[in-house]
Design a protein around this motif. Structure first.
Motif, PDB file in Angstrom:
ATOM      1  N   LEU A 237     -48.520  48.355 -15.394  1.00 37.16           N
ATOM      2  CA  LEU A 237     -49.319  49.058 -14.391  1.00 37.16           C
ATOM      3  C   LEU A 237     -49.130  48.521 -12.985  1.00 37.16           C
ATOM      4  N   GLY A 238     -48.490  47.375 -12.872  1.00 32.98           N
ATOM      5  CA  GLY A 238     -48.383  46.748 -11.565  1.00 32.98           C
ATOM      6  C   GLY A 238     -49.737  46.305 -11.061  1.00 32.98           C
ATOM      7  N   ALA A 239     -50.619  45.899 -12.000  1.00 34.69           N
ATOM      8  CA  ALA A 239     -51.983  45.512 -11.652  1.00 34.69           C
ATOM      9  C   ALA A 239     -52.283  44.108 -12.166  1.00 34.69           C
ATOM     10  N   TYR A 240     -53.292  43.494 -11.567  1.00 36.43           N
ATOM     11  CA  TYR A 240     -53.734  42.183 -12.016  1.00 36.43           C
ATOM     12  C   TYR A 240     -54.911  42.363 -12.965  1.00 36.43           C
ATOM     13  N   LEU A 241     -54.789  41.874 -14.193  1.00 38.21           N
ATOM     14  CA  LEU A 241     -55.853  41.958 -15.180  1.00 38.21           C
ATOM     15  C   LEU A 241     -56.819  40.805 -14.963  1.00 38.21           C
ATOM     16  N   LEU A 242     -58.055  41.134 -14.616  1.00 34.61           N
ATOM     17  CA  LEU A 242     -59.059  40.110 -14.338  1.00 34.61           C
ATOM     18  C   LEU A 242     -59.885  39.760 -15.564  1.00 34.61           C
ATOM     19  N   ALA A 243     -60.246  40.754 -16.382  1.00 38.28           N
ATOM     20  CA  ALA A 243     -61.140  40.477 -17.507  1.00 38.28           C
ATOM     21  C   ALA A 243     -61.047  41.554 -18.575  1.00 38.28           C
ATOM     22  N   HIS A 244     -61.345  41.157 -19.802  1.00 46.84           N
ATOM     23  CA  HIS A 244     -61.537  42.081 -20.916  1.00 46.84           C
ATOM     24  C   HIS A 244     -62.983  41.892 -21.363  1.00 46.84           C
ATOM     25  N   ILE A 245     -63.876  42.721 -20.819  1.00 48.51           N
ATOM     26  CA  ILE A 245     -65.303  42.525 -21.074  1.00 48.51           C
ATOM     27  C   ILE A 245     -65.800  43.493 -22.143  1.00 48.51           C
ATOM     28  N   ASP A 246     -67.044  43.267 -22.558  1.00 44.92           N
ATOM     29  CA  ASP A 246     -67.718  44.151 -23.525  1.00 44.92           C
ATOM     30  C   ASP A 246     -66.956  44.256 -24.843  1.00 44.92           C
ATOM     31  N   SER A 247     -66.356  43.165 -25.282  1.00 44.91           N
ATOM     32  CA  SER A 247     -65.673  43.168 -26.576  1.00 44.91           C
ATOM     33  C   SER A 247     -66.704  43.020 -27.691  1.00 44.91           C
ATOM     34  N   GLY A 248     -66.245  43.153 -28.935  1.00 43.67           N
ATOM     35  CA  GLY A 248     -67.151  43.012 -30.070  1.00 43.67           C
ATOM     36  C   GLY A 248     -67.956  44.261 -30.359  1.00 43.67           C
ATOM     37  N   ILE A 249     -67.657  45.355 -29.661  1.00 44.24           N
ATOM     38  CA  ILE A 249     -68.348  46.627 -29.896  1.00 44.24           C
ATOM     39  C   ILE A 249     -67.407  47.523 -30.689  1.00 44.24           C
ATOM     40  N   ASP A 250     -67.771  47.803 -31.921  1.00 45.58           N
ATOM     41  CA  ASP A 250     -66.883  48.640 -32.722  1.00 45.58           C
ATOM     42  C   ASP A 250     -67.276  50.111 -32.639  1.00 45.58           C
ATOM     43  N   PHE A 251     -66.449  50.958 -33.229  1.00 44.45           N
ATOM     44  CA  PHE A 251     -66.631  52.405 -33.182  1.00 44.45           C
ATOM     45  C   PHE A 251     -67.100  52.926 -34.539  1.00 44.45           C
ATOM     46  N   HIS A 252     -67.734  54.082 -34.504  1.00 43.29           N
ATOM     47  CA  HIS A 252     -68.162  54.769 -35.727  1.00 43.29           C
ATOM     48  C   HIS A 252     -67.802  56.236 -35.618  1.00 43.29           C
ATOM     49  N   ILE A 253     -67.767  56.892 -36.748  1.00 46.78           N
ATOM     50  CA  ILE A 253     -67.662  58.349 -36.780  1.00 46.78           C
ATOM     51  C   ILE A 253     -69.074  58.897 -36.964  1.00 46.78           C
ATOM     52  N   TYR A 254     -69.463  59.813 -36.082  1.00 41.97           N
ATOM     53  CA  TYR A 254     -70.771  60.461 -36.147  1.00 41.97           C
ATOM     54  C   TYR A 254     -70.562  61.939 -36.454  1.00 41.97           C
ATOM     55  N   LEU A 255     -71.415  62.501 -37.289  1.00 38.46           N
ATOM     56  CA  LEU A 255     -71.261  63.889 -37.721  1.00 38.46           C
ATOM     57  C   LEU A 255     -72.571  64.664 -37.603  1.00 38.46           C
ATOM     58  N   THR A 256     -72.432  65.970 -37.434  1.00 41.29           N
ATOM     59  CA  THR A 256     -73.616  66.827 -37.396  1.00 41.29           C
ATOM     60  C   THR A 256     -74.105  67.181 -38.797  1.00 41.29           C
ATOM     61  N   GLU A 257     -73.212  67.112 -39.774  1.00 40.04           N
ATOM     62  CA  GLU A 257     -73.566  67.438 -41.169  1.00 40.04           C
ATOM     63  C   GLU A 257     -73.098  66.312 -42.086  1.00 40.04           C
ATOM     64  N   GLU A 258     -73.706  66.193 -43.236  1.00 43.93           N
ATOM     65  CA  GLU A 258     -73.340  65.144 -44.198  1.00 43.93           C
ATOM     66  C   GLU A 258     -71.912  65.381 -44.703  1.00 43.93           C
ATOM     67  N   PRO A 259     -71.077  64.355 -44.703  1.00 39.19           N
ATOM     68  CA  PRO A 259     -69.679  64.532 -45.121  1.00 39.19           C
ATOM     69  C   PRO A 259     -69.519  64.564 -46.637  1.00 39.19           C
ATOM     70  N   LYS A 260     -68.415  65.127 -47.065  1.00 34.79           N
ATOM     71  CA  LYS A 260     -68.066  65.089 -48.483  1.00 34.79           C
ATOM     72  C   LYS A 260     -67.633  63.672 -48.840  1.00 34.79           C
ATOM     73  N   ARG A 261     -67.885  63.270 -50.084  1.00 33.44           N
ATOM     74  CA  ARG A 261     -67.484  61.945 -50.547  1.00 33.44           C
ATOM     75  C   ARG A 261     -66.321  62.069 -51.526  1.00 33.44           C
ATOM     76  N   THR A 262     -65.502  61.033 -51.557  1.00 28.97           N
ATOM     77  CA  THR A 262     -64.383  60.970 -52.500  1.00 28.97           C
ATOM     78  C   THR A 262     -64.849  60.275 -53.776  1.00 28.97           C
ATOM     79  N   PRO A 263     -64.130  60.441 -54.886  1.00 25.42           N
ATOM     80  CA  PRO A 263     -64.553  59.830 -56.149  1.00 25.42           C
ATOM     81  C   PRO A 263     -64.751  58.321 -56.077  1.00 25.42           C
ATOM     82  N   ASP A 264     -63.994  57.650 -55.196  1.00 28.76           N
ATOM     83  CA  ASP A 264     -64.107  56.188 -55.106  1.00 28.76           C
ATOM     84  C   ASP A 264     -65.179  55.732 -54.120  1.00 28.76           C
TER      85      ASP A 264
END
Length: 331
Positions: A134-161
């Motif tokens: 990027l030709g930029a100076y990286l100063l910080a990597h903040i707000d780490s430790g926050i993971d992602f989730h999948i959110y749904l409007t309806e209940e999902p189907k489940r697999t046999p396992d």
């Protein structure tokens, strides 16, 4: 001239001579900064906390003028604005620039905090990546430790396992999720953040990928009634600076900015671990149901997610892949 006059004249001469060798006080430096997030979003608030911390530490030396978010410069154009010197500093997702910097996937696929990765040399590698890509100076990597989730409007189907089958569902996505969502059977839909509320309201999408932190900020939780656990990936939020501006700063200003960055990396991590727990209690109390994948299905779910990030990085041909994996990944 009397003796007293001669003494007064001599004293004045000495005073003027002393003042002549006293250096003028350096003018306080002000850095112009923008974020990729609208003000109501939690991550914009986090950057404001960093700004306040830096400004307190940098009184008389260096200050950050927080100009705003997407209303100032559209997020996809912000890195170029930093590169051209239109602004001095920017905070936002590194994955906006995956094309120029595939190594950002190391943050996406990280399983350690930014502080831990910094201690293992990962941050230094990413600084080289930002300079080259990027030709930029990286100063910080903040707000780490926050993971992602999948959110749904309806209940999902489940697999046999005990896993989930998202075949036929349309998920608001971005490049980091795409391969993972496809592996789960979902269709990826690109929707800008400001338009997600309407997309959920009209059924354009059936769900989103998003961190637990901030899920209430834009009122998406009005439509999202199910969350799939466990969380996966990590946030890739970086503070970058115009490289010429960074290099032009006096050492004292650079030291202050670096100290603030290192301290805030840990502070923001600790802060958000508490926020995650509090938000989880709140959304569940308000009716959000958790689809908890357990046992071997859980392991497979996480392996599927993280492998997509590291596979992308491996296939990019980056010379840093193995070094970054060593610093950021410990599954």
């Amino acid at each position: 001239m009397t003796c007293r006059s001669r003494l007064t004249s001599a004293a004045a001469g000495l005073l003027l001579g002393a003042l002549a060798v006293v250096p003028a006080q350096a003018e306080e430096i002000v850095l112009k900064a923008v974020t990729a997030f609208p003000a109501p979003v939690e991550f914009a608030k986090s950057f404001k906390r960093f700004v306040d911390k830096t400004n307190e530490m940098g009184k008389g030396v260096v200050q950050i003028n927080y100009m705003g978010g997407p209303e100032v410069i559209p997020p996809p154009q912000q890195a170029q604005a930093v590169r051209r010197g239109v602004v001095d500093m920017q905070y936002g997702p590194g994955t906006y620039y995956l094309g120029e910097m595939p190594e950002v996937d190391a943050w996406v696929g990280s399983t350690v905090s930014a502080t831990e990765a910094r201690e293992k040399g990962g941050f230094k590698i990413m600084q080289a990546v930002y300079k080259e890509g990027l030709g930029a100076y990286l100063l910080a990597h903040i707000d780490s430790g926050i993971d992602f989730h999948i959110y749904l409007t309806e209940e999902p189907k489940r697999t046999p396992d005990g896993g989930v089958d998202l075949t036929g569902l349309k998920l608001r996505s971005q490049p980091i999720y795409r391969a993972f969502f496809e592996a789960l059977g979902a269709t990826n839909v690109s929707v800008p953040v400001p338009e997600v509320y309407t997309a959920l309201e009209r059924g354009v999408v059936d769900g989103v990928g998003w961190p637990l932190v901030g899920i209430k900020d834009l009122s998406w939780d009005k439509f999202l009634k199910y969350r799939i656990d466990p969380g996966f990936f990590q946030t890739d939020l970086a503070i970058i600076m115009n490289e010429d501006k960074w290099n032009s700063l006096p050492q004292e200003a650079r030291d202050i900015l670096t100290k603030a960055a290192v301290e805030y990396e840990k502070e923001s991590y600790d802060h958000y671990q508490k926020v995650i727990k509090e938000t989880d209690k709140t959304v569940q109390a308000e009716g959000m149901q958790v689809i908890d994948i357990t046992g071997e299905a859980r392991t497979e779910y996480l392996d599927m997610a993280f492998s997509t990030a590291w596979k992308r990085l491996q296939e990019s041909g980056s010379e840093y892949t193995e070094q970054l994996r060593e610093a950021y990944y410990d599954r």
